[in-house]
Design an enzyme around this catalytic site. Structure first.
Site, PDB file in Angstrom:
ATOM      1  N   GLY A 171      14.440  27.280  37.160  1.00 39.22           N
ATOM      2  CA  GLY A 171      14.847  26.256  36.195  1.00 39.22           C
ATOM      3  C   GLY A 171      14.318  26.540  34.798  1.00 39.22           C
ATOM      4  O   GLY A 171      14.269  25.656  33.963  1.00 39.22           O
TER       5      GLY A 171
ATOM      6  N   SER B  41      10.704  31.425  36.225  1.00 41.83           N
ATOM      7  CA  SER B  41      11.828  32.275  35.850  1.00 41.83           C
ATOM      8  C   SER B  41      13.100  31.448  35.943  1.00 41.83           C
ATOM      9  O   SER B  41      13.068  30.287  36.327  1.00 41.83           O
ATOM     10  CB  SER B  41      11.917  33.465  36.807  1.00 41.83           C
ATOM     11  OG  SER B  41      12.306  32.987  38.082  1.00 41.83           O
ATOM     12  N   LYS B  42      14.211  32.067  35.616  1.00 40.90           N
ATOM     13  CA  LYS B  42      15.491  31.364  35.623  1.00 40.90           C
ATOM     14  C   LYS B  42      15.760  30.668  36.952  1.00 40.90           C
ATOM     15  O   LYS B  42      16.241  29.549  37.008  1.00 40.90           O
ATOM     16  CB  LYS B  42      16.631  32.351  35.359  1.00 40.90           C
ATOM     17  CG  LYS B  42      17.009  32.377  33.915  1.00 40.90           C
ATOM     18  CD  LYS B  42      18.364  32.991  33.739  1.00 40.90           C
ATOM     19  CE  LYS B  42      18.795  32.740  32.303  1.00 40.90           C
ATOM     20  NZ  LYS B  42      19.875  33.543  31.859  1.00 40.90           N
ATOM     21  N   ARG B  43      15.436  31.386  37.993  1.00 41.07           N
ATOM     22  CA  ARG B  43      15.610  30.880  39.352  1.00 41.07           C
ATOM     23  C   ARG B  43      14.934  29.514  39.555  1.00 41.07           C
ATOM     24  O   ARG B  43      15.385  28.682  40.321  1.00 41.07           O
ATOM     25  CB  ARG B  43      15.000  31.942  40.263  1.00 41.07           C
ATOM     26  CG  ARG B  43      14.893  31.696  41.707  1.00 41.07           C
ATOM     27  CD  ARG B  43      14.537  33.016  42.384  1.00 41.07           C
ATOM     28  NE  ARG B  43      13.235  33.525  41.968  1.00 41.07           N
ATOM     29  CZ  ARG B  43      12.087  33.166  42.528  1.00 41.07           C
ATOM     30  NH1 ARG B  43      12.081  32.300  43.504  1.00 41.07           N
ATOM     31  NH2 ARG B  43      10.946  33.671  42.118  1.00 41.07           N
TER      32      ARG B  43
END
Ligand code: GLU
Length: 473
Positions: free
Chosen positions: A246, A242-244
């Site tokens: 990267g 996920s965005k968290r």
């Protein structure tokens, strides 16, 4: 491989090119290059509500930056709607598909019954064998495939191995909706066929689709592609990326993180593919070695540290002029002014001493900033602390020794500074510390001789004088 290899990357333009998509593109590109085949691009923009021009532009931009260009102009799936409909009608004519007149209400009721009976929810084929005379005149209909009902479908996936699905699990999916628009499943198959795709390399979230797609391919009597479903990328904690973790757009790696494309490519290659212990795999080497057999079956974990280390490696390898051109806008942004020609030249010269320690372009820009600051400098806390009275006396002596140096070379500078140290009975480090503080305003910088050389004689002496006079601390 006797038939020329054709691969494709088929993103849906609903967002940026993320790191997983870039890896899929890379594997397809490498496979095609390795076999001397073709790599094609297809924009799957049939979801009109979610597809945007910005996303298309971002995808092309990201692929361009990575050097993963298609060998032919990209195909836009939506433009091929008539062709998709044509194939649905062909299947209808050949008896491999049929018109289904089930109304939305009927289908809702069917789903409700299946839910209540805890049965899997799927269309029951109620129009599959009805006589055409039963068709309600003028009523809307969809076209459905006559999926095989007995036996099993087997895929010999190049990554996943032998995967089997019982045909009872495949329902008669819709090919053409009642408004005449093709479904995604139909569009993919028709486009892959028409583009001559021989190898479908994509995320394993599409493995289930492959079975449904195969029933269309077989009904048309088309040649089946080789499938290679690659495991998805997970975050460093093992959870879905996920965005968290990267899972950002490729542009974020370029713009915000200051990565080089060759480092991102090398990293993505190693993410799920391996050749022994070889970590550093520039593109030419990757083309030489890439094969599907080297793709692992388990999800790979995204590790930003590894990417940074690779980036550091490629920064050190990179040509100084190229690096300086990439760093210049970052330096300009930090300074709030653009560099003139002379400063740009200095930046190129500075690369050799700045790049060995840097992990990204931002760090290089940060390290280069002192070169272009106006005198008097702002001193950070540690640098101020170094500039006490005895340090200033030493700076004055240093300036005296540097003043007569005629040819401003690193060697001449080194000679002079060593003399200062000897005369003062100090180690070189003890002289370098306040000197560095005076010249850069910081306590960390490239080697002190390089600093003096890059600044030039005039600017160096000016900074020494300013640090000697300034009330700092
Ligand atoms: N458009 C699909 C996606 O972006 C890929 C479909 C395919 O590769 O067959 O996930």
């Amino acid at each position: 491989m006797n038939k020329a290899v054709v691969t494709r990357f088929a993103p849906s333009p609903t967002g940026f090119l993320h790191i997983g998509g870039a890896r899929t593109a890379l594997f397809n590109w490498l496979f095609a290059r390795h076999h001397g085949g073709k790599f094609l691009l297809r924009i799957e923009d049939t979801d009109r509500a979610r597809s945007t021009d910005e996303a298309v532009a971002a995808i092309f931009d990201g692929l361009d930056w990575l050097g993963l260009r298609g060998d032919e102009p990209a195909v836009f799936q939506f433009e091929r709607t008539p062709r998709h409909a044509e194939v649905a009608n062909q299947l209808l004519a050949s008896g491999h598909a049929y018109r289904c007149y089930a109304t939305p209400e009927e289908l809702a009721e069917l789903r409700e019954q299946q839910r209540a009976a805890r049965q899997p929810m799927r269309y029951d084929g109620r129009w599959r064998d009805r006589a055409p005379e039963d068709a309600p005149a003028g009523a809307p209909f969809v076209i459905r495939i006559k999926a095989p009902r007995e036996g099993e479908t087997v895929i010999e996936d190049a990554v996943q191995g032998r995967v089997v699905v019982q045909n009872v699990e495949l329902d008669d999916m819709i090919l053409l909706r009642s408004d005449g628009t093709p479904t995604y499943m139909l569009a993919v198959v028709v486009d892959d066929h028409d583009m001559g795709v021989t190898h479908v390399i994509r995320g394993d979230d599409h493995l289930n689709n492959a079975f449904r797609q195969l029933s269309i391919i077989r009904a048309m009597g088309w040649e089946e592609p080789t499938y290679a479903h690659i495991p998805l990328i997970h975050g460093s904690d093992g959870a879905k990326l996920s965005k968290r973790h990267g899972a950002l757009g490729v542009d974020a790696y370029r713009d915000e993180m200051g990565m080089l494309p060759e480092a991102v490519l090398n990293y993505l290659l190693r993410l799920g593919w391996g050749h022994g212990d070889e970590e550093i795999l520039p593109v030419a080497r990757a083309i030489e070695l890439f094969d599907i057999a080297g793709v692992g079956r388990s999800p790979s974990r995204f590790d930003i540290k590894k990417l940074e280390n690779l980036n550091g490696h490629y920064l050190r390898e990179a040509d100084d002029s190229r690096l300086a051109a990439l760093v210049a806008p970052r330096v300009a942004a930090r300074l709030g002014k653009t560099l003139d020609e002379k400063q740009s030249d200095i930046l190129v010269q500075a690369m050799a001493s700045l790049k060995p320690r840097a992990k990204n372009l931002n760090e290089i820009a940060e390290g280069a900033e002192f070169l272009f600051k106006n005198c008097p400098l702002d001193f950070d806390e540690k640098a101020s602390a170094l500039l006490d009275d005895s340090a200033r006396a030493l700076l004055a002596k240093t300036a005296d020794v540097l003043q007569p140096v005629q040819f401003w070379t690193v060697e001449a500078i080194e000679d002079a500074i060593r003399r200062v140290a000897e005369d003062a009975g100090l180690g070189l480090g003890k002289v370098a510390q306040p000197l560095r503080a005076a010249l850069t305003g910081r306590t960390v910088s490239p080697g002190i001789f390089d600093v003096l050389f890059l600044l030039g004689k005039e600017e160096s002496l000016e900074r020494l004088a300013a640090a000697g006079h300034a009330t700092v601390g």
